[in-house]
Design a protein around this motif. Structure first.
Motif, PDB file in Angstrom:
ATOM      1  N   THR A   1       0.809  -1.220   0.000  1.00 15.65           N
ATOM      2  CA  THR A   1       0.000   0.000   0.000  1.00 15.65           C
ATOM      3  C   THR A   1       0.843   1.271   0.000  1.00 15.65           C
ATOM      4  O   THR A   1       0.312   2.369  -0.026  1.00 15.65           O
ATOM      5  CB  THR A   1      -0.942   0.029   1.220  1.00 15.65           C
ATOM      6  N   TYR A   2       2.161   1.134   0.079  1.00 12.12           N
ATOM      7  CA  TYR A   2       2.999   2.325   0.130  1.00 12.12           C
ATOM      8  C   TYR A   2       3.179   2.904  -1.271  1.00 12.12           C
ATOM      9  O   TYR A   2       3.954   2.403  -2.072  1.00 12.12           O
ATOM     10  CB  TYR A   2       4.364   2.026   0.763  1.00 12.12           C
ATOM     11  N   VAL A   3       2.447   3.960  -1.537  1.00 12.94           N
ATOM     12  CA  VAL A   3       2.589   4.641  -2.827  1.00 12.94           C
ATOM     13  C   VAL A   3       3.560   5.792  -2.615  1.00 12.94           C
ATOM     14  O   VAL A   3       3.341   6.650  -1.770  1.00 12.94           O
ATOM     15  CB  VAL A   3       1.226   5.160  -3.315  1.00 12.94           C
ATOM     16  N   SER A   4       4.654   5.796  -3.361  1.00 10.52           N
ATOM     17  CA  SER A   4       5.671   6.821  -3.145  1.00 10.52           C
ATOM     18  C   SER A   4       5.708   7.786  -4.325  1.00 10.52           C
ATOM     19  O   SER A   4       5.064   7.570  -5.351  1.00 10.52           O
ATOM     20  CB  SER A   4       7.034   6.161  -2.944  1.00 10.52           C
ATOM     21  N   CYS A   5       6.481   8.859  -4.177  1.00  6.28           N
ATOM     22  CA  CYS A   5       6.539   9.844  -5.261  1.00  6.28           C
ATOM     23  C   CYS A   5       7.968  10.227  -5.577  1.00  6.28           C
ATOM     24  O   CYS A   5       8.226  11.166  -6.302  1.00  6.28           O
ATOM     25  CB  CYS A   5       5.716  11.079  -4.899  1.00  6.28           C
ATOM     26  N   GLY A   6       8.933   9.511  -4.993  1.00  3.11           N
ATOM     27  CA  GLY A   6      10.333   9.885  -5.184  1.00  3.11           C
ATOM     28  C   GLY A   6      11.094   8.898  -6.035  1.00  3.11           C
ATOM     29  O   GLY A   6      10.524   8.173  -6.863  1.00  3.11           O
ATOM     30  N   ALA A   7      12.402   8.858  -5.816  1.00  2.00           N
ATOM     31  CA  ALA A   7      13.299   8.077  -6.659  1.00  2.00           C
ATOM     32  C   ALA A   7      13.100   6.568  -6.499  1.00  2.00           C
ATOM     33  O   ALA A   7      13.481   5.799  -7.366  1.00  2.00           O
ATOM     34  CB  ALA A   7      14.737   8.454  -6.343  1.00  2.00           C
ATOM     35  N   TYR A   8      12.515   6.163  -5.386  1.00  2.00           N
ATOM     36  CA  TYR A   8      12.384   4.728  -5.130  1.00  2.00           C
ATOM     37  C   TYR A   8      10.962   4.353  -4.741  1.00  2.00           C
ATOM     38  O   TYR A   8      10.158   5.192  -4.348  1.00  2.00           O
ATOM     39  CB  TYR A   8      13.340   4.289  -4.003  1.00  2.00           C
ATOM     40  N   LYS A   9      10.682   3.047  -4.858  1.00  2.00           N
ATOM     41  CA  LYS A   9       9.445   2.520  -4.292  1.00  2.00           C
ATOM     42  C   LYS A   9       9.837   1.405  -3.326  1.00  2.00           C
ATOM     43  O   LYS A   9      10.897   0.785  -3.480  1.00  2.00           O
ATOM     44  CB  LYS A   9       8.512   2.013  -5.380  1.00  2.00           C
ATOM     45  N   MET A  10       8.983   1.174  -2.348  1.00  2.00           N
ATOM     46  CA  MET A  10       9.302   0.148  -1.369  1.00  2.00           C
ATOM     47  C   MET A  10       8.828  -1.196  -1.923  1.00  2.00           C
ATOM     48  O   MET A  10       7.669  -1.348  -2.291  1.00  2.00           O
ATOM     49  CB  MET A  10       8.611   0.449  -0.044  1.00  2.00           C
ATOM     50  N   THR A  11       9.732  -2.175  -1.985  1.00  2.00           N
ATOM     51  CA  THR A  11       9.324  -3.479  -2.510  1.00  2.00           C
ATOM     52  C   THR A  11       9.220  -4.529  -1.413  1.00  2.00           C
ATOM     53  O   THR A  11       8.611  -5.569  -1.625  1.00  2.00           O
ATOM     54  CB  THR A  11      10.300  -3.964  -3.593  1.00  2.00           C
ATOM     55  N   ALA A  12       9.822  -4.298  -0.266  1.00  2.00           N
ATOM     56  CA  ALA A  12       9.685  -5.257   0.833  1.00  2.00           C
ATOM     57  C   ALA A  12       9.941  -4.575   2.168  1.00  2.00           C
ATOM     58  O   ALA A  12      10.739  -3.639   2.247  1.00  2.00           O
ATOM     59  CB  ALA A  12      10.671  -6.412   0.655  1.00  2.00           C
ATOM     60  N   TRP A  13       9.230  -5.010   3.179  1.00  2.00           N
ATOM     61  CA  TRP A  13       9.494  -4.567   4.542  1.00  2.00           C
ATOM     62  C   TRP A  13       9.350  -5.781   5.455  1.00  2.00           C
ATOM     63  O   TRP A  13       8.242  -6.186   5.776  1.00  2.00           O
ATOM     64  CB  TRP A  13       8.535  -3.447   4.957  1.00  2.00           C
ATOM     65  N   GLU A  14      10.490  -6.381   5.770  1.00  2.00           N
ATOM     66  CA  GLU A  14      10.488  -7.453   6.765  1.00  2.00           C
ATOM     67  C   GLU A  14      10.582  -6.723   8.091  1.00  2.00           C
ATOM     68  O   GLU A  14      11.660  -6.257   8.465  1.00  2.00           O
ATOM     69  CB  GLU A  14      11.703  -8.373   6.594  1.00  2.00           C
ATOM     70  N   HIS A  15       9.468  -6.600   8.775  1.00  6.21           N
ATOM     71  CA  HIS A  15       9.454  -5.774   9.974  1.00  6.21           C
ATOM     72  C   HIS A  15      10.559  -6.166  10.928  1.00  6.21           C
ATOM     73  O   HIS A  15      10.810  -7.349  11.164  1.00  6.21           O
ATOM     74  CB  HIS A  15       8.098  -5.851  10.661  1.00  6.21           C
ATOM     75  N   ASN A  16      11.257  -5.114  11.420  1.00  5.11           N
ATOM     76  CA  ASN A  16      12.287  -5.357  12.422  1.00  5.11           C
ATOM     77  C   ASN A  16      13.557  -5.955  11.802  1.00  5.11           C
ATOM     78  O   ASN A  16      14.487  -6.281  12.520  1.00  5.11           O
ATOM     79  CB  ASN A  16      11.741  -6.315  13.475  1.00  5.11           C
ATOM     80  N   SER A  17      13.564  -6.157  10.489  1.00  7.89           N
ATOM     81  CA  SER A  17      14.718  -6.794   9.877  1.00  7.89           C
ATOM     82  C   SER A  17      15.277  -5.975   8.706  1.00  7.89           C
ATOM     83  O   SER A  17      16.448  -5.609   8.718  1.00  7.89           O
ATOM     84  CB  SER A  17      14.343  -8.202   9.418  1.00  7.89           C
ATOM     85  N   SER A  18      14.426  -5.669   7.720  1.00  3.34           N
ATOM     86  CA  SER A  18      14.939  -4.864   6.604  1.00  3.34           C
ATOM     87  C   SER A  18      13.826  -4.238   5.778  1.00  3.34           C
ATOM     88  O   SER A  18      12.702  -4.738   5.735  1.00  3.34           O
ATOM     89  CB  SER A  18      15.810  -5.723   5.681  1.00  3.34           C
ATOM     90  N   ILE A  19      14.178  -3.131   5.124  1.00  2.69           N
ATOM     91  CA  ILE A  19      13.283  -2.461   4.178  1.00  2.69           C
ATOM     92  C   ILE A  19      14.023  -2.403   2.846  1.00  2.69           C
ATOM     93  O   ILE A  19      15.193  -2.002   2.811  1.00  2.69           O
ATOM     94  CB  ILE A  19      12.932  -1.036   4.646  1.00  2.69           C
TER      95      ILE A  19
ATOM     96  N   LEU B   1      17.611  -3.231   9.478  1.00  2.00           N
ATOM     97  CA  LEU B   1      17.082  -2.578  10.672  1.00  2.00           C
ATOM     98  C   LEU B   1      17.659  -3.250  11.911  1.00  2.00           C
ATOM     99  O   LEU B   1      17.307  -4.381  12.238  1.00  2.00           O
ATOM    100  CB  LEU B   1      15.553  -2.664  10.683  1.00  2.00           C
ATOM    101  N   SER B   2      18.554  -2.558  12.574  1.00  6.04           N
ATOM    102  CA  SER B   2      19.197  -3.145  13.744  1.00  6.04           C
ATOM    103  C   SER B   2      19.694  -2.027  14.639  1.00  6.04           C
ATOM    104  O   SER B   2      19.957  -0.923  14.165  1.00  6.04           O
ATOM    105  CB  SER B   2      20.365  -4.025  13.299  1.00  6.04           C
ATOM    106  N   ASP B   3      19.831  -2.281  15.939  1.00  4.88           N
ATOM    107  CA  ASP B   3      20.322  -1.216  16.804  1.00  4.88           C
ATOM    108  C   ASP B   3      21.421  -1.694  17.737  1.00  4.88           C
ATOM    109  O   ASP B   3      21.727  -1.034  18.715  1.00  4.88           O
ATOM    110  CB  ASP B   3      19.176  -0.574  17.601  1.00  4.88           C
ATOM    111  N   ASP B   4      22.028  -2.825  17.432  1.00  5.20           N
ATOM    112  CA  ASP B   4      23.130  -3.272  18.270  1.00  5.20           C
ATOM    113  C   ASP B   4      24.443  -2.940  17.565  1.00  5.20           C
ATOM    114  O   ASP B   4      24.775  -3.541  16.545  1.00  5.20           O
ATOM    115  CB  ASP B   4      23.023  -4.775  18.525  1.00  5.20           C
ATOM    116  N   ASP B   5      25.175  -1.956  18.132  1.00  6.61           N
ATOM    117  CA  ASP B   5      26.390  -1.473  17.481  1.00  6.61           C
ATOM    118  C   ASP B   5      27.382  -2.592  17.173  1.00  6.61           C
ATOM    119  O   ASP B   5      28.005  -2.604  16.119  1.00  6.61           O
ATOM    120  CB  ASP B   5      27.085  -0.434  18.366  1.00  6.61           C
ATOM    121  N   ASN B   6      27.532  -3.520  18.107  1.00  6.14           N
ATOM    122  CA  ASN B   6      28.495  -4.602  17.894  1.00  6.14           C
ATOM    123  C   ASN B   6      28.058  -5.521  16.760  1.00  6.14           C
ATOM    124  O   ASN B   6      28.864  -5.935  15.936  1.00  6.14           O
ATOM    125  CB  ASN B   6      28.665  -5.416  19.176  1.00  6.14           C
TER     126      ASN B   6
END
Lengths: 612, 311
Positions: free
Chosen positions: A228-246, A269-274
């Motif tokens: 449902t993500y309709v975008s207007c810029g250079a890219y479109k979203m093709t996948a969103w594995e929640h909490n993992s990657s876009i 998508l991650s927040d552990d620096d190590n």
């Protein structure tokens, strides 16, 4: 047991690796995997308020302007608009009145912007982007009912008052459609950073039909699913594995698609620096936006071509609560200012920057950070300080002698207030112990400990207290503290992004200026009418608030900045804002990635990058 | 007996519902007294915005009404939308994440059970021999070492230095990225079960009935499995139920280090964000699983040990 596990995973990983090897594609598309942060709160342009979310948005969506790299600098160029003109106009604004209605305020010398959109621009689903989309999107984003963090970004536009109710009578933004490709909007005072606002994600257009169809229960639902993500810029979203990657892929409908070089970008998508660093080292990620603080030195040495320190508009500082009673001998605001200034002078900023921060931060001696422009040429910091020559509000103490001079000045100030100093031990004997509040984090803790140890040398006891983030924010906002760690990063390149937070009514006024007892402290002097003489005996509301208000209504940039510099002078005179350093943005990027750039607001731009 | 079992189950189920309600209630009221709320942010929101948000989510209602509504939602397991992750249903967040934690956790738990039983029994039957000693040293180390240390060692040795497995599941197909997390999560329960089995088997081996079985001339393996195992399993069963519930709800540390999109981190993050619906969702899930698996564990315990009455 160990043998068993080892054997098992060796077997399993061998099969996985062979699968990966077989799965390689032949097509030569350019792709990047980058890691900026964890799951974004929202990538609805109107609801996002995070820097990492903004980076996603500048790739997915587009505004009237966009940032492009020109030579070594960044330039704002027209994006969805092909022409934007402005003219002086009679502008009518509405402000809420006491009766719950709206009062008209007329600005005879307001400004009317006329926007002409590019021909044939389309959303990623192929439908045209028209004036209606902008009018809808801006009204949606600025309304209080939506609850966007950044709805205040529309305050410059006339009628851009918060929509208190869903009432139809509630005024919307002063925007007018001329044709499908042309519209106008009115601003009360033409701010010099209007082009930056028009490039700001909150101003990006969204598609009404999509939102109406998906956001029936909850705003932002449409932006949680690639379907449902309709975008207007250079890219479109093709996948969103929640909490993992876009995953973003090039949007062929974007008007400038021919110049977008990177075909596919995966945002891990991650927040552990190590963990993030491990993925970078094993070449799974091409760019990472955070590194473990304790490894900065080692990484700088090991990856000299990949470790980048970029400037960022932000200041790390300590805020004092002006209504704190902890410094009992400082029974007037004047004396309290001396105490706060003295404590600030004792701090060894140079040590903090070099030994704790380690990320190329620079010592701060003013609140508004480096990196912001000034119409007088150069940066705002080049014109700060009491004489306006960029000397700041105290010496940076970068040499031993300079730091010793700062300390001597601090001792002198505390003695003037009446604290007893023992010359033999070189310590104050009756300075009250106070609490330093910080939010739980290793970096903040190290700085807090350094400040505690430094002040201990002067006989001053600092008790450290940490609180987790939300409690900490709450304590600070409510003014239930004496001294607290603080920080601020600019929303746009203009000092008002910093200075407006200290007006009496501001929700970010953690120091409580103009509130409680401080409301009655008529001790400030400021040249609020720029006639060369300072009026004296003013309260905070009569001085600082007035300066900020006048700066907001001043169209002449030179005069406007005079007000802003005067406001900073006044702020620093209180000693309640004690800057430590100006932030930097550190990241690592593989040396085979070319054409990448970032902005001082922390946005990262991958669309023009190529991988060799 | 059957009637007794049915009555026991009914009693335990009712007790489970009561426990569940108590957990929801305590969570709700504790949340109200924690400073800060979902709209407490570094960049302050205007009062009008906060008011609009409170109205939308019913946070402007009296606390008791909010409480009743929460109770109702908790019972049908529908917590509404997250305050933090805009536009996302809490149940969908939980479902998305829980499948990862569940799979990794369940495999880790079963691995721990199997390996623990084998090693523990082996150690007990070879008491004070080299393998017994070695197993004891290894298990002590696994129990004592914090999981972030173990996880980081595994990550750096096997994923970064030896490159045997990927460091993160992003852009990778297959089970590669999940192998190390399974090992990391299973180490502690494996070690714990090994030690439990070892000591209870040692205890069983000294019992009179074992001597009787031996005297009857039964094969040693048969004695150990048929007569010994059944008894030495009892402490493992007691431990396994709650352990299973906790391991399948994910580990914050392991999921962070291996970048697994599991639910573990949400237990912590939802509280930090004051995301009330998500706090309720994760707490209810954990409570429910704990109640269910403790019950299953008790039933299994009684089946293995018929001397225990259903009352």
């Amino acid at each position: 047991m160990r043998f068993k596990n080892k054997f098992m995973f060796a077997f399993l990983s061998a099969s996985v690796l062979s699968l990966i090897a077989c799965g390689g594609t032949a097509a030569k598309t350019q792709s990047l995997t980058v890691c900026l942060a964890s799951e974004p709160d929202s990538i609805d342009p109107a609801l996002n308020s995070a820097v990492d979310g903004a980076t996603l948005l500048v790739h997915l969506d587009a505004g009237l302007y966009r940032y492009q790299k020109v030579g070594n600098g960044l330039k704002l160029t027209l994006d969805l608009a092909k022409d934007i003109t402005k003219a002086t106009a009679r502008v009518v604004d509405h402000v809420p009145n006491a009766e719950g209605g709206w009062d008209e305020v007329v600005y005879e010398n307001g400004t009317r912007y006329t926007v002409t959109l590019r021909d044939g621009i389309k959303f990623s689903d192929g439908t045209p982007i028209t004036s209606d989309d902008f009018i809808y999107s801006w009204n949606r984003a600025s309304g209080a009912t939506l609850g966007g963090d950044y709805c205040y970004m529309f305050e410059t536009i006339a009628d851009g008052v918060y929509h208190e109710t869903d009432d139809e009578a509630c005024p919307s933004l002063a925007m007018k459609k001329i044709s499908d490709t042309q519209f106008t909007f009115d601003v009360m005072v033409d701010v010099p950073f209007m082009d930056q606002l028009l490039a700001f994600p909150t101003y990006f257009p969204v598609k009404k039909a999509t939102i109406d169809a998906n956001d029936t229960q909850e705003p932002g639902t449409w932006a949680t699913d690639p379907k449902t993500y309709v975008s207007c810029g250079a890219y479109k979203m093709t996948a969103w594995e929640h909490n993992s990657s876009i995953t973003l892929e090039k949007n062929p409908e974007y008007w400038d698609a021919a110049n977008i070089k990177m075909d596919k970008i995966t945002f891990a998508l991650s927040d552990d620096d190590n963990a993030i660093l491990a993925s970078y080292k094993s070449n799974q990620y091409d760019m990472i936006d955070s590194v473990p603080n304790d490894q900065i030195d080692a990484l700088k040495a090991a990856y000299p071509n990949e470790f980048v320190i970029a400037g960022q508009m932000g200041t790390y500082y300590i805020s004092f609560n002006v209504n704190s009673k902890v410094f009992a001998k400082a029974d007037t605001q004047e004396k309290a200012a001396k105490v706060r200034k003295a404590l600030g002078l004792f701090i060894d900023r140079n040590y903090i920057v070099k030994e704790i921060g380690k990320a190329g931060q620079t010592v701060a001696n003013a609140f508004v950070s480096e990196g912001l422009s000034d119409p007088a040429g150069g940066e705002f910091v080049d014109h700060n300080g009491p004489t306006g020559k960029g000397e700041g509000y105290y010496d940076k103490g970068e040499t031993d002698a300079a730091y010793a001079a700062n300390v001597a000045e601090g001792i002198k100030l505390l003695k003037e207030v009446g604290y007893a100093y023992d010359d033999a031990s070189k310590k104050f004997t009756d300075f009250p112990a106070f609490k330093y509040l910080y939010n739980t984090s290793t970096g903040h803790q190290k700085i807090a400990e350094n400040i505690r140890d430094t002040l201990k040398n002067h006989g001053i006891t600092v008790n450290l207290e940490n609180q987790e983030w939300a409690s900490f924010l709450n304590t600070r906002k409510e003014g239930n503290y004496d001294v607290a760690r603080n920080g601020w990063v600019a929303d746009y390149d203009d000092p008002s992004s910093y200075l407006s937070m200290w007006t009496t009514q501001s929700g970010n006024n953690d120091s409580q200026f103009g509130r409680g007892d401080h409301a009655n402290a008529a001790i400030y002097s400021a040249d609020t009418d720029l006639d060369g003489t300072k009026e004296t005996g003013l309260t905070w509301a009569q001085s600082y608030d007035v300066l900020m208000d006048k700066s907001a209504k001043e169209a002449d940039p030179a005069k406007r900045f005079k007000y802003l510099h005067a406001a900073e002078d006044l702020l620093m005179e209180t000693g309640a804002i004690c800057p430590i350093y100006y932030y930097t943005d550190i990241y690592m990027i593989k040396s085979n990635v070319k054409g990448f750039f970032s902005s001082p607001l922390g946005y990262k731009f991958f669309m023009y990058a190529t991988k060799e | 007996m059957n009637k007794k079992l049915a009555f026991y189950l009914l009693k335990r189920l009712l007790l489970g519902v009561v426990t569940y309600l108590v957990v929801i209630s305590v969570t709700f009221w504790v949340m109200q007294f924690v400073p800060g709320g979902p709209w407490t942010k570094e960049r302050a929101m205007s009062d009008a915005v906060i008011q609009a948000l409170n109205e939308r989510y019913g946070l402007d209602q009296p606390l008791f009404i909010q409480y009743l509504r929460y109770l109702g939602r908790g019972l049908i397991f529908d917590f509404g939308v997250s305050y933090k992750y805009k536009g996302r249903e809490v149940t969908s967040i939980i479902f998305d994440c829980f499948q990862f934690s569940l799979t990794i956790g369940a495999i880790a738990a079963i691995l721990a059970l199997v390996v623990g039983l084998v090693l523990g029994t082996y150690a007990a039957t070879h008491q004070n021999k080299f393998f017994d000693r070695a197993i004891m040293v290894l298990t002590t180390a696994s129990v004592a070492m914090p999981s972030f240390v173990i996880s980081l060692i595994l990550l750096y040795v096997f994923a970064v230095n030896l490159s045997l497995v990927p460091t993160s599941p992003v852009g990778v197909d297959g089970i590669g990225p999940y192998i190390l997390p399974v090992i990391a999560e299973s180490l502690y329960p494996t070690a714990y079960i090994t030690r439990l089995v070892r000591s209870s088997t040692l205890d069983t081996l000294g019992q009179d009935y074992m001597r009787t079985a031996k005297a009857k001339g039964l094969a040693p393996r048969r004695i150990l499995i048929k007569h010994g195992m059944r008894n030495s399993l009892t402490p493992v069963i007691t431990y396994f139920g709650p352990m299973f519930a906790s391991i399948i709800t994910g580990s914050l540390v392991v999921e962070k280090v291996f970048q697994i999109p599991g639910i573990g981190r949400y237990f912590f993050l939802s509280i930090q964000n004051r995301d009330y619906p998500l706090i309720m969702g994760t707490t209810c899930l954990l409570a429910l699983l704990l109640i269910v698996f403790t019950l299953l564990s008790d039933i299994a315990y009684k089946i293995v040990n018929p001397r225990v009455d259903f009352d």
